[in-house]
Design a protein around this motif. Structure first.
Motif, PDB file in Angstrom:
ATOM      1  N   VAL A  11      11.440 -13.858  11.483  1.00 42.18           N
ATOM      2  CA  VAL A  11      10.772 -13.237  10.334  1.00 42.18           C
ATOM      3  C   VAL A  11       9.355 -12.892  10.790  1.00 42.18           C
ATOM      4  O   VAL A  11       8.518 -13.771  10.966  1.00 42.18           O
ATOM      5  CB  VAL A  11      10.724 -14.181   9.121  1.00 42.18           C
ATOM      6  N   ALA A  12       9.109 -11.612  11.008  1.00 43.00           N
ATOM      7  CA  ALA A  12       7.805 -11.185  11.514  1.00 43.00           C
ATOM      8  C   ALA A  12       6.893 -10.805  10.350  1.00 43.00           C
ATOM      9  O   ALA A  12       7.265 -10.001   9.502  1.00 43.00           O
ATOM     10  CB  ALA A  12       7.982 -10.003  12.459  1.00 43.00           C
ATOM     11  N   LEU A  13       5.727 -11.449  10.296  1.00 39.41           N
ATOM     12  CA  LEU A  13       4.719 -11.104   9.287  1.00 39.41           C
ATOM     13  C   LEU A  13       3.666 -10.296  10.029  1.00 39.41           C
ATOM     14  O   LEU A  13       3.111 -10.781  11.009  1.00 39.41           O
ATOM     15  CB  LEU A  13       4.083 -12.380   8.736  1.00 39.41           C
ATOM     16  N   ALA A  70      13.423 -10.368   9.574  1.00 38.82           N
ATOM     17  CA  ALA A  70      12.767  -9.465   8.642  1.00 38.82           C
ATOM     18  C   ALA A  70      11.429  -9.062   9.227  1.00 38.82           C
ATOM     19  O   ALA A  70      10.903  -9.723  10.132  1.00 38.82           O
ATOM     20  CB  ALA A  70      12.556 -10.150   7.291  1.00 38.82           C
ATOM     21  N   ALA A  71      10.918  -7.962   8.720  1.00 40.89           N
ATOM     22  CA  ALA A  71       9.571  -7.544   9.089  1.00 40.89           C
ATOM     23  C   ALA A  71       8.803  -7.307   7.796  1.00 40.89           C
ATOM     24  O   ALA A  71       9.237  -6.521   6.957  1.00 40.89           O
ATOM     25  CB  ALA A  71       9.633  -6.280   9.928  1.00 40.89           C
ATOM     26  N   ILE A  72       7.732  -8.043   7.616  1.00 38.29           N
ATOM     27  CA  ILE A  72       7.027  -8.010   6.330  1.00 38.29           C
ATOM     28  C   ILE A  72       5.580  -7.554   6.543  1.00 38.29           C
ATOM     29  O   ILE A  72       4.801  -8.185   7.281  1.00 38.29           O
ATOM     30  CB  ILE A  72       7.060  -9.402   5.660  1.00 38.29           C
ATOM     31  N   ARG A 122       4.245  -2.144  17.065  1.00 39.62           N
ATOM     32  CA  ARG A 122       5.628  -1.800  16.703  1.00 39.62           C
ATOM     33  C   ARG A 122       6.612  -2.478  17.650  1.00 39.62           C
ATOM     34  O   ARG A 122       7.591  -3.091  17.231  1.00 39.62           O
ATOM     35  CB  ARG A 122       5.817  -0.289  16.757  1.00 39.62           C
ATOM     36  N   ASP A 123       6.387  -2.375  18.953  1.00 36.74           N
ATOM     37  CA  ASP A 123       7.309  -2.949  19.927  1.00 36.74           C
ATOM     38  C   ASP A 123       7.385  -4.465  19.790  1.00 36.74           C
ATOM     39  O   ASP A 123       8.446  -5.074  19.908  1.00 36.74           O
ATOM     40  CB  ASP A 123       6.875  -2.583  21.348  1.00 36.74           C
ATOM     41  N   CYS A 124       6.234  -5.020  19.518  1.00 41.28           N
ATOM     42  CA  CYS A 124       6.196  -6.470  19.344  1.00 41.28           C
ATOM     43  C   CYS A 124       7.046  -6.892  18.147  1.00 41.28           C
ATOM     44  O   CYS A 124       7.886  -7.786  18.249  1.00 41.28           O
ATOM     45  CB  CYS A 124       4.741  -6.896  19.181  1.00 41.28           C
ATOM     46  N   VAL A 125       6.843  -6.223  17.025  1.00 40.59           N
ATOM     47  CA  VAL A 125       7.601  -6.563  15.811  1.00 40.59           C
ATOM     48  C   VAL A 125       9.091  -6.332  16.044  1.00 40.59           C
ATOM     49  O   VAL A 125       9.938  -7.120  15.639  1.00 40.59           O
ATOM     50  CB  VAL A 125       7.091  -5.749  14.594  1.00 40.59           C
ATOM     51  N   THR A 135      11.645   2.675  12.854  1.00 37.61           N
ATOM     52  CA  THR A 135      12.214   2.105  14.074  1.00 37.61           C
ATOM     53  C   THR A 135      13.370   1.149  13.766  1.00 37.61           C
ATOM     54  O   THR A 135      14.433   1.224  14.369  1.00 37.61           O
ATOM     55  CB  THR A 135      11.132   1.306  14.830  1.00 37.61           C
ATOM     56  N   LEU A 136      13.125   0.277  12.805  1.00 44.41           N
ATOM     57  CA  LEU A 136      14.120  -0.764  12.538  1.00 44.41           C
ATOM     58  C   LEU A 136      15.264  -0.258  11.675  1.00 44.41           C
ATOM     59  O   LEU A 136      16.397  -0.723  11.793  1.00 44.41           O
ATOM     60  CB  LEU A 136      13.462  -1.986  11.868  1.00 44.41           C
ATOM     61  N   GLN A 137      14.973   0.641  10.776  1.00 41.07           N
ATOM     62  CA  GLN A 137      15.999   1.198   9.877  1.00 41.07           C
ATOM     63  C   GLN A 137      16.851   0.098   9.255  1.00 41.07           C
ATOM     64  O   GLN A 137      18.073   0.128   9.362  1.00 41.07           O
ATOM     65  CB  GLN A 137      16.881   2.174  10.642  1.00 41.07           C
ATOM     66  N   SER A 138      16.215  -0.844   8.650  1.00 42.46           N
ATOM     67  CA  SER A 138      16.947  -1.975   8.105  1.00 42.46           C
ATOM     68  C   SER A 138      16.474  -2.271   6.689  1.00 42.46           C
ATOM     69  O   SER A 138      15.348  -1.945   6.316  1.00 42.46           O
ATOM     70  CB  SER A 138      16.705  -3.206   8.986  1.00 42.46           C
ATOM     71  N   ALA A 139      17.349  -2.892   5.961  1.00 37.78           N
ATOM     72  CA  ALA A 139      16.980  -3.282   4.595  1.00 37.78           C
ATOM     73  C   ALA A 139      16.027  -4.469   4.614  1.00 37.78           C
ATOM     74  O   ALA A 139      15.427  -4.807   3.610  1.00 37.78           O
ATOM     75  CB  ALA A 139      18.233  -3.655   3.826  1.00 37.78           C
ATOM     76  N   HIS A 140      15.905  -5.087   5.766  1.00 36.77           N
ATOM     77  CA  HIS A 140      15.089  -6.290   5.816  1.00 36.77           C
ATOM     78  C   HIS A 140      13.652  -6.008   6.180  1.00 36.77           C
ATOM     79  O   HIS A 140      13.007  -6.785   6.863  1.00 36.77           O
ATOM     80  CB  HIS A 140      15.704  -7.295   6.798  1.00 36.77           C
ATOM     81  N   VAL A 141      13.189  -4.854   5.757  1.00 38.90           N
ATOM     82  CA  VAL A 141      11.798  -4.514   5.985  1.00 38.90           C
ATOM     83  C   VAL A 141      11.120  -4.473   4.629  1.00 38.90           C
ATOM     84  O   VAL A 141      11.589  -3.816   3.707  1.00 38.90           O
ATOM     85  CB  VAL A 141      11.679  -3.150   6.687  1.00 38.90           C
ATOM     86  N   LEU A 142      10.063  -5.208   4.514  1.00 44.06           N
ATOM     87  CA  LEU A 142       9.426  -5.354   3.212  1.00 44.06           C
ATOM     88  C   LEU A 142       7.967  -4.945   3.301  1.00 44.06           C
ATOM     89  O   LEU A 142       7.240  -5.382   4.190  1.00 44.06           O
ATOM     90  CB  LEU A 142       9.527  -6.828   2.788  1.00 44.06           C
TER      91      LEU A 142
END
Lengths: 321, 604
Positions: free
Chosen positions: B528-530, B477-479, B516-519, B551-558
């Motif tokens: 899980v990236a904070l 995830a990316a939060i 961005r690239d790091c995340v 970039t990620l286009q995912s539901a796991h971005v909060l």
């Protein structure tokens, strides 16, 4: 774009619940019956070698019927154990033999032969010592020699103060003793029957029944009981404030003259220690009707309960039912 | 003449007999200590309903330890054990019985002090109603609050507060209304999201006001008396339309021709011909007959102890459960539960317990203690163990799956006890609040496989994203936490402790692209990236979350910033527990919890 969080915080408290043990027939007798049957079945699944303590009284009669119901159409999958002090009413013994044969139950009769040979009797030893030898000791020996790890009893919580606090699965250590301050918590309908070697569990499927429930159920189910419960003219002696039936092993004291009175037994024990009550209730409805007029508790006529303050608790700690 | 007289006498008895045979059964709990009048109240209920006999009252009057200075000390009637009478305390749950013209009652009478939380929970587990005692002179004492909380936790739907000793406050309406307000506040504290209703009744147990009969001294009160309330409160049952659950207790097989499955219906109802599914085998069949000693039944419902025969020969034994195939229970080895701890040996993580759930027994261990609850303040705090009488939210994993419903939906199929396999003691009681494996399907189906990053390597990877995530037990995830560096700092630690692979990244120099690239790299690695930004001004919105989301286009971005902004108060880093339990932080942790992927079913 980014998602807005809509997760609710964790809520640890339930909002809605299901009740326990209230069947479609919502009468209290149906609930009690269903609960008792559940307990009997749990115990038979939990233990390798259960046995049912059968005292021939009204509660035993109800317990026996519930056991028949729990395992129908199979037979009752455990034997019945009667601890015979040799001081029981002859009518009880006759009823025991006939009724258990009729329903095809396996019956074990056990007595403390050594103590009886030595002449143990309530007259000689007093009720406390006599009970200790002929009931408690005999019971513990019978459990041990039979290899029983669980024993059903017909005790009810409304009978006596210390019983109000006893669990349905009541743990006994390897000496058969009850520790009232160290009982396993009992929640919902989950029972813990885990044992180490030598320990056993006493199980009380009738814990939540009252004396009135027992009579209502006997009436509703038409359960056979010992005729001593019904009023009839019988020969009695008055001794120490109670009326004792002269049938069986009860020597008369000097100057005692038997009289004939219309009496019945409200609870059944040993002849010398169980008093009759004056009553004309000779049918079940009359017995039930009489219950509503009682001013005295059913165990009042049982000598063993009143030897000492808290005496039932002391007996139970030693292994008495 | 004689005949008609007999009829007159017989008729009321026939009526009485029918009435008693038709009584239903209500179980309720009481809790309290020696001096708040609980014993007096119970004594009065028993005495007024004639459940106490004269010889028992005499024993009370003559008991050598009678502490009472008044006419009758009812506690001597109710305290059953010697130690209790000697020490003037109540130790254990006692069960008492009485009936009125309408109903039979079972009271689970429990002590009120803190060290008896376990007894209160035990008494509450089977109750349909709870009578919480409040001393009108003293107001809401900790033990009233504790009892109300535990009653609610154990799912008792009807709570009544008996405001006792009104005789000692001159039957004051004002005092009663004040306490009524306090109880409403308490109800909101206990269950903020759904109003818990607490009925208040002003009584004097000693004088008998509003216990059985209406008080002449409180004409301002028009509600029911305590006994009227208890006579009318509905006995809790799930609807007959609830999903069918039938844990098999015992197989009855008297000969070759009969094979019946004995048990007590935990919920729903059943008729011959109904389709049923067997768990764990998932085979389906139909009910052939409902067998009882009294004959076959056309239908049976919740609470009935019956025996079922099935149309097909299916291998089935104790511990299996027959369910409605349209509405099966949850099947999982991972679940969260409210736990009441009942033993001196504490609940510790990664220790194995025996878990008894319906007729099934498995081994289970606690993986995480999410929080411990203070039953007086209702505050949650973090904990690494639960001691005797502690209540907490705990995550478990069992060696083989349980078939359960949530406790809030089904008190039998949602509860369990824990047993110490060494001592055989019953050490804890659990109420399942959540299936932690539930998100598995969602998590695996939504794995961002597009990101397996052909764009990041010149040859396809030999490790799939699914394998990677499965191995570490959660999806990535990316939060976005805005500028809340201290929040990120603490979350990183908490997530690490709870077994997550989490890393905090801070954009220090407004270098959006390298952040961005790091995340993204962390995300691909399953972490899980904070991420936070250090320097941007209060009113300048960062483009970082938008860029990352694109970039990620995912539901796991909060974007947790919204949550934090919406929270009534910002998390206060100085107060650890309050901070951890703030709704904002809890909701973030919950969201992260949903990322978990259950490990492969090892034993099923």
């Amino acid at each position: 774009m980014t998602q807005l969080l809509e997760v609710a915080p964790e809520i640890p408290i339930p909002v809605l619940t299901a009740g326990i043990g209230a069947p479609a027939d919502s009468s209290h007798l149906a609930s009690l019956e269903a609960e008792s049957i559940h307990i009997l079945r749990e115990a038979v699944a939990d233990f390798a070698r259960p046995v049912m303590l059968y005292s021939i009284g009204k509660d035993s009669s109800v317990l026996l019927r519930l056991a028949q119901k729990a395992f129908h159409p199979g037979k009752i999958p455990f034997p019945l154990l009667h601890v015979d002090t040799s001081y029981k009413f002859p009518e009880m013994v006759a009823f025991r033999d006939n009724y258990t044969r009729e329903i095809g139950a396996e019956l074990i009769v056990h007595g403390n032969r050594q103590a009886l040979q030595d002449g143990a009797s309530p007259f000689k030893l007093g009720t406390q010592k006599c009970c200790g030898l002929l009931k408690t000791r005999a019971l513990l020996d019978a459990l041990e020699s039979g290899g029983f790890d669980a024993a059903f009893g017909g005790a009810r919580r409304d009978e006596e103060k210390s019983r109000a606090k006893e669990r349905i699965y009541s743990f006994r250590d390897s000496a058969g003793q009850w520790d009232p301050r160290n009982q396993r918590p009992e929640l919902w309908n989950h029972y813990n029957g885990r044992l180490a070697k030598g320990e056993h569990i006493r199980i009380f499927p009738l814990s939540n029944w009252t004396e009135l429930d027992i009579w209502l159920y006997i009436y509703k189910e038409n359960i056979p009981i010992v005729p001593l419960y019904f009023a009839k003219e019988r020969e009695v002696v008055v001794r120490g404030g109670s009326m004792l039936l002269t049938q069986g092993p009860i020597p008369l004291l000097p100057k005692e003259v038997p009289q004939r009175r219309v009496v019945r037994m409200r609870s059944l024990g040993c002849v010398p220690c169980t008093g009759a009550i004056e009553s004309t209730a000779d049918t079940l409805p009359k017995i039930i009707q009489e219950m509503f007029t009682f001013q005295r508790s059913e165990r009042e006529n049982r000598a063993i309960d009143h030897d000492e303050e808290g005496s039932m608790e002391l007996k139970k700690r030693e292994g008495y039912f | 003449m004689a005949v008609s007289q007999q009829n007159v006498e017989a008729a009321p008895f026939e009526h009485l007999l029918r009435q008693h045979l038709g009584h239903d059964l209500l179980r309720f709990t009481t809790a309290g200590s020696v001096d708040d009048g609980k014993s007096t109240l119970i004594g009065r209920l028993l005495y007024d309903s004639k459940a106490v006999y004269e010889d028992q009252m005499q024993a009370v009057r003559s008991g050598r330890l009678n502490r009472s200075t008044g006419p009758l000390d009812f506690s001597l009637l109710t305290d059953g054990l010697r130690a209790e009478r000697e020490q003037g305390i109540t130790i254990d749950v006692a069960y008492r019985y009485f009936s009125t013209a309408r109903r039979k009652f079972i009271i689970a009478d429990t002590p009120g002090h803190e060290q008896y939380t376990r007894n209160m929970a035990t008494g509450a587990s089977t109750a349909d109603a709870a009578v919480v005692l409040v001393d009108a002179r003293k107001g809401l004492l900790p033990q009233s609050r504790r009892h109300a909380y535990i009653a609610s936790l154990l799912g008792i739907p009807h709570i009544v507060a008996a405001i006792n000793k009104m005789d000692l406050v001159d039957y004051s309406e004002q005092i009663f209304h004040g306490l009524q307000n306090d109880l409403q506040t308490l109800a909101k504290q206990i269950r903020p999201e759904a109003a818990l209703s607490i009925q208040c009744i002003p009584i004097s147990a000693l004088e008998g006001d509003n216990v059985v009969t209406h008080s002449q001294r409180m004409p301002w009160y028009s509600g029911p008396t305590l006994v009227e309330y208890l006579e009318q409160v509905p006995v809790t049952r799930l609807k007959d339309s609830a999903a069918f659950r039938f844990p098999v207790q015992y197989v009855i097989r008297p000969g070759d021709e009969f094979r019946g499955f004995a048990g007590q219906i935990a919920s729903g109802s059943v008729r011959p011909g109904d389709a049923v599914m067997v768990l764990p085998s998932r085979q389906t069949t139909r009910v052939q007959s409902i067998v009882t000693f009294d004959g076959e039944l056309p239908v049976a419902a919740e609470g009935a102890s019956i025996t079922l025969t099935l149309e097909d020969e299916i291998d089935l034994s104790r511990g299996d459960v027959l369910v409605d195939p349209e509405r099966p229970p949850q099947v999982s080895r991972r679940f969260a539960a409210n736990v009441v701890w009942m033993h001196e040996v504490p609940l510790e993580l990664h220790k194995q317990w025996l878990l008894k759930h319906t007729t099934r027994q498995v081994r289970a261990e606690a993986h995480r203690i999410r929080s411990r609850v203070d039953v007086i303040t209702m505050q949650h705090s973090s904990a690494t163990a639960l001691g005797l009488n502690d209540i907490g939210v705990v995550e478990f994993e069992s060696t083989s799956p349980l078939f359960f419903d949530l406790y809030a939906e089904n008190r039998i199929a949602g509860s369990f006890i824990l047993i110490d396999p060494l001592t055989n003691a019953t050490v804890g009681a659990g109420m399942i609040t959540r299936n932690l494996a539930q998100k598995k399907a969602v998590a695996t189906s939504q794995l961002p496989s597009a990101l397996t990053a052909e764009e990041m390597t010149s040859l396809p990877r030999l490790v799939t994203a699914a394998e990677r995530f499965q191995k570490q037990g959660h999806a990535p995830a990316a939060i976005w936490l805005g500028t809340q560096a201290s929040l990120a700092q603490r979350l990183e630690r908490i997530l690490f402790d709870s077994g997550h692979n989490a890393l905090w990244v801070e954009d220090k120099d407004r270098d959006l692209l390298s952040t961005r690239d790091c995340v993204r790299t962390l995300y691909v690695a399953g972490i899980v990236a904070l991420y936070t930004a250090a320097h941007h001004a209060e009113h300048e919105p960062s483009h970082l979350p938008a860029i990352i989301h694109a970039t990620l286009q995912s539901a796991h971005v909060l974007d947790a910033r919204h949550v934090l902004d919406a929270a009534p108060s910002q998390p206060d880093a100085s107060d650890d527990d309050a901070w951890l339990q703030s709704p904002a932080v809890r909701s973030i942790l919950n969201w992260i919890e949903g990322l978990r992927i259950s490990s492969p079913e090892r034993y099923s």
